[in-house]
Each structure stands twice: as structure tokens, then as C-alpha cells.
Design a protein around this motif. Structure first.
Motif, mmCIF file in Angstrom:
data_model
loop_
_atom_site.group_PDB
_atom_site.id
_atom_site.type_symbol
_atom_site.label_atom_id
_atom_site.label_comp_id
_atom_site.label_asym_id
_atom_site.label_seq_id
_atom_site.Cartn_x
_atom_site.Cartn_y
_atom_site.Cartn_z
ATOM 1 N N ARG A 210 16.903 -2.687 25.005
ATOM 2 C CA ARG A 210 16.232 -1.766 25.945
ATOM 3 C C ARG A 210 15.705 -0.531 25.222
ATOM 4 N NH1 ARG A 210 20.106 -1.561 31.292
ATOM 5 N NH2 ARG A 210 19.452 -3.526 32.216
ATOM 6 N N ARG A 211 16.608 0.008 24.344
ATOM 7 C CA ARG A 211 16.209 1.201 23.583
ATOM 8 C C ARG A 211 14.972 0.911 22.737
ATOM 9 N NH1 ARG A 211 16.661 3.385 18.784
ATOM 10 N NH2 ARG A 211 17.762 1.609 17.901
ATOM 11 N N LEU A 212 15.036 -0.250 22.057
ATOM 12 C CA LEU A 212 13.890 -0.624 21.213
ATOM 13 C C LEU A 212 12.635 -0.833 22.061
ATOM 14 C CD1 LEU A 212 15.690 -3.101 18.770
ATOM 15 C CD2 LEU A 212 14.815 -0.836 18.198
ATOM 16 N N ARG A 213 12.807 -1.510 23.244
ATOM 17 C CA ARG A 213 11.667 -1.736 24.148
ATOM 18 C C ARG A 213 11.118 -0.408 24.657
ATOM 19 N NH1 ARG A 213 14.342 -6.359 26.341
ATOM 20 N NH2 ARG A 213 15.067 -5.174 28.137
ATOM 21 N N GLN A 214 12.061 0.509 24.994
ATOM 22 C CA GLN A 214 11.654 1.831 25.477
ATOM 23 C C GLN A 214 10.894 2.575 24.388
ATOM 24 O OE1 GLN A 214 11.995 2.894 28.597
ATOM 25 N NE2 GLN A 214 11.025 4.853 28.177
ATOM 26 N N GLU A 215 11.434 2.499 23.181
ATOM 27 C CA GLU A 215 10.738 3.161 22.054
ATOM 28 C C GLU A 215 9.356 2.549 21.851
ATOM 29 O OE1 GLU A 215 13.176 2.978 18.564
ATOM 30 O OE2 GLU A 215 14.615 4.471 19.297
ATOM 31 N N GLN A 216 9.315 1.180 21.933
ATOM 32 C CA GLN A 216 8.029 0.475 21.761
ATOM 33 C C GLN A 216 7.060 0.868 22.870
ATOM 34 O OE1 GLN A 216 7.309 -1.492 19.061
ATOM 35 N NE2 GLN A 216 5.210 -1.447 19.836
ATOM 36 N N LYS A 217 7.594 0.923 24.135
ATOM 37 C CA LYS A 217 6.772 1.296 25.282
ATOM 38 C C LYS A 217 6.206 2.708 25.103
ATOM 39 C CE LYS A 217 7.047 1.759 30.303
ATOM 40 N NZ LYS A 217 7.954 1.861 31.439
ATOM 41 N N GLU A 218 7.140 3.627 24.691
ATOM 42 C CA GLU A 218 6.700 5.014 24.485
ATOM 43 C C GLU A 218 5.641 5.075 23.378
ATOM 44 O OE1 GLU A 218 10.285 7.177 23.776
ATOM 45 O OE2 GLU A 218 10.929 7.126 25.879
ATOM 46 N N LYS A 219 5.892 4.265 22.338
ATOM 47 C CA LYS A 219 4.930 4.222 21.210
ATOM 48 C C LYS A 219 3.595 3.680 21.705
ATOM 49 C CE LYS A 219 4.418 2.215 16.616
ATOM 50 N NZ LYS A 219 4.893 1.186 15.700
ATOM 51 N N ASP A 220 3.715 2.547 22.496
ATOM 52 C CA ASP A 220 2.483 1.948 23.035
ATOM 53 C C ASP A 220 1.759 2.926 23.946
ATOM 54 O OD1 ASP A 220 3.097 -0.353 21.680
ATOM 55 O OD2 ASP A 220 3.850 -1.463 23.431
ATOM 56 N N GLU A 221 2.536 3.640 24.799
ATOM 57 C CA GLU A 221 1.936 4.622 25.703
ATOM 58 C C GLU A 221 1.249 5.741 24.927
ATOM 59 O OE1 GLU A 221 5.078 5.828 28.295
ATOM 60 O OE2 GLU A 221 4.871 4.078 29.617
ATOM 61 N N ARG A 222 1.934 6.192 23.833
ATOM 62 C CA ARG A 222 1.323 7.236 22.986
ATOM 63 C C ARG A 222 0.016 6.738 22.358
ATOM 64 N NH1 ARG A 222 6.668 8.320 21.527
ATOM 65 N NH2 ARG A 222 6.450 7.139 19.564
ATOM 66 N N GLU A 223 0.125 5.468 21.839
ATOM 67 C CA GLU A 223 -1.079 4.885 21.212
ATOM 68 C C GLU A 223 -2.196 4.715 22.244
ATOM 69 O OE1 GLU A 223 0.127 1.287 19.282
ATOM 70 O OE2 GLU A 223 1.100 2.344 17.619
ATOM 71 N N LEU A 224 -1.827 4.264 23.472
ATOM 72 C CA LEU A 224 -2.794 4.072 24.549
ATOM 73 C C LEU A 224 -3.426 5.410 24.928
ATOM 74 C CD1 LEU A 224 -4.074 2.062 26.562
ATOM 75 C CD2 LEU A 224 -2.218 2.642 28.147
ATOM 76 N N ALA A 225 -2.572 6.428 25.014
ATOM 77 C CA ALA A 225 -3.089 7.762 25.359
ATOM 78 C C ALA A 225 -4.071 8.230 24.289
ATOM 79 C CB ALA A 225 -1.921 8.737 25.496
#
Length: 196
Positions: free
Chosen positions: A146-161
């Protein structure tokens, strides 16, 4: 003559000895008689004293026997009472022992039941601990995932932003470029019309 001389001396000595022996015998008899009388007298006195002692002892014996009988009679009742008490105490002890045996039997049965339940629960606890350890490990893995997915999601969200900002900027630049291009194109057209 010499052989005849000693005879009167011997006779004289013999007579002296006989006299002496007779006197000694008389003295001895007298002494024996006196001793005998004294002994008899002493014996009689001792006999009287002994009889008096015997009488006194007999009286003491009768008196002590009477006291003993009185004490035996007196203590027979006490002994009977004590025997009754002893019997009662023995019966109580016997009852207590039986009660103790029954109680201990019940306690033993109860203990065995509790021990059986405890052994079973201990086995269940060991099994639950094992399951808990496995679940904890799985939970740790899930948590980590979950932590890794959350980090990936946050990373993806940052990249998307970043990409959205970049796209917005690119679009803004493109629109600006198109607008400027159109304006330049219109100026050129106007310029050509004016020359004619």
C-alpha cells in the motif's frame, strides 16, 4: 628312774589342762547362754518391732487400697467420659478424612477438567499465535505494498500535475503562437490589398 619322773608332771599338766578346759567349757556355756539370751531378747524385740511394722504396713496397705479403690471409682467415670470424647473425636477425624478425600477427588476431577481445557486453549493459542504471525507478516507485506502504491500514486499524481501544467503551458504557447501567426497573416493580406 628318769623314765618315771616325767609322769607326775604330765598328769599335773593334764589335770591343769582338764581344769582349764572344764573352766573354758563352763565359761563358753555361760557365754553361749548369755549370748543366746541376748539374741532371744533382741529377736523378741525385733519380732515385736517387725510385728508392729507389719501391722502398720498392713494398715497402710488397707488405707492405700481404700484410696486406690476410691480413685479407681472416681476416675472410671472420667475415663469413660474421656473414652466417649476420644471416640467422638476419632469419628469426627474419620468424617473429616472422608470429606477431605471426597473434596480432593472433586478437586482432582475439576483440576483435570481445567487442565484439559487449559491444554486445549493453549494449543488453540499456539495455533492463533502462528496464524497471527502469518497474518502480521501478510499485513506488513500489504502495508508495504500500500505504501509503495501510495508513493507511486503520489509520484504519478505529481508527474500528471507536471504534465498537465506543461500541457497547459504548451497549449497556451501554441494558442499564443497561432494567434500571433494569424495576426501576422492578416497583416500581410491587408498590406497586399493596400498596394493594389
Amino acid at each position: 628312774n628318769r623314765n618315771e619322773e616325767p609322769e607326775p608332771k604330765l598328769t599335773e599338766i593334764s589335770m591343769d589342762l582338764k581344769t582349764h578346759l572344764h573352766n573354758l567349757t563352763k565359761f563358753s556355756e555361760s557365754q553361749i547362754q548369755r549370748t543366746k539370751q541376748e539374741a532371744e531378747k533382741q529377736q523378741k524385740g525385733e519380732l515385736r518391732a517387725s510385728q508392729a511394722k507389719c501391722t502398720k504396713t498392713q494398715q497402710d496397705i488397707h488405707q492405700l487400697r481404700a484410696q486406690l479403690n476410691a480413685l479407681v471409682t472416681e476416675h472410671r467415670e472420667a475415663e469413660l467420659t474421656l473414652r466417649k470424647k476420644k471416640y467422638k473425636v476419632e469419628m469426627e477425624i474419620e468424617n473429616w478424612i472422608q470429606k477431605y478425600d471426597v473434596d480432593m477427588g472433586e478437586k482432582q476431577t475439576e483440576y483435570e477438567e481445567v487442565d484439559e481445557v487449559y491444554t486445549e486453549e493453549k494449543a488453540q493459542l499456539a495455533e492463533l499465535k502462528e496464524k497471527y504471525a502469518m497474518l502480521e507478516q501478510e499485513y506488513s507485506q500489504v502495508k508495504e505494498e500500500r505504501r509503495l502504491r501510495q508513493e507511486q500514486k503520489e509520484k504519478d499524481e505529481r508527474e500528471l500535475a507536471i504534465m498537465v501544467r506543461a500541457a497547459t503551458q504548451i497549449q497556451a504557447l501554441w494558442k499564443g503562437y497561432l494567434v500571433r501567426s494569424l495576426l501576422r497573416f492578416k497583416k500581410k493580406k491587408k498590406g497586399k490589398k493596400g498596394k493594389k
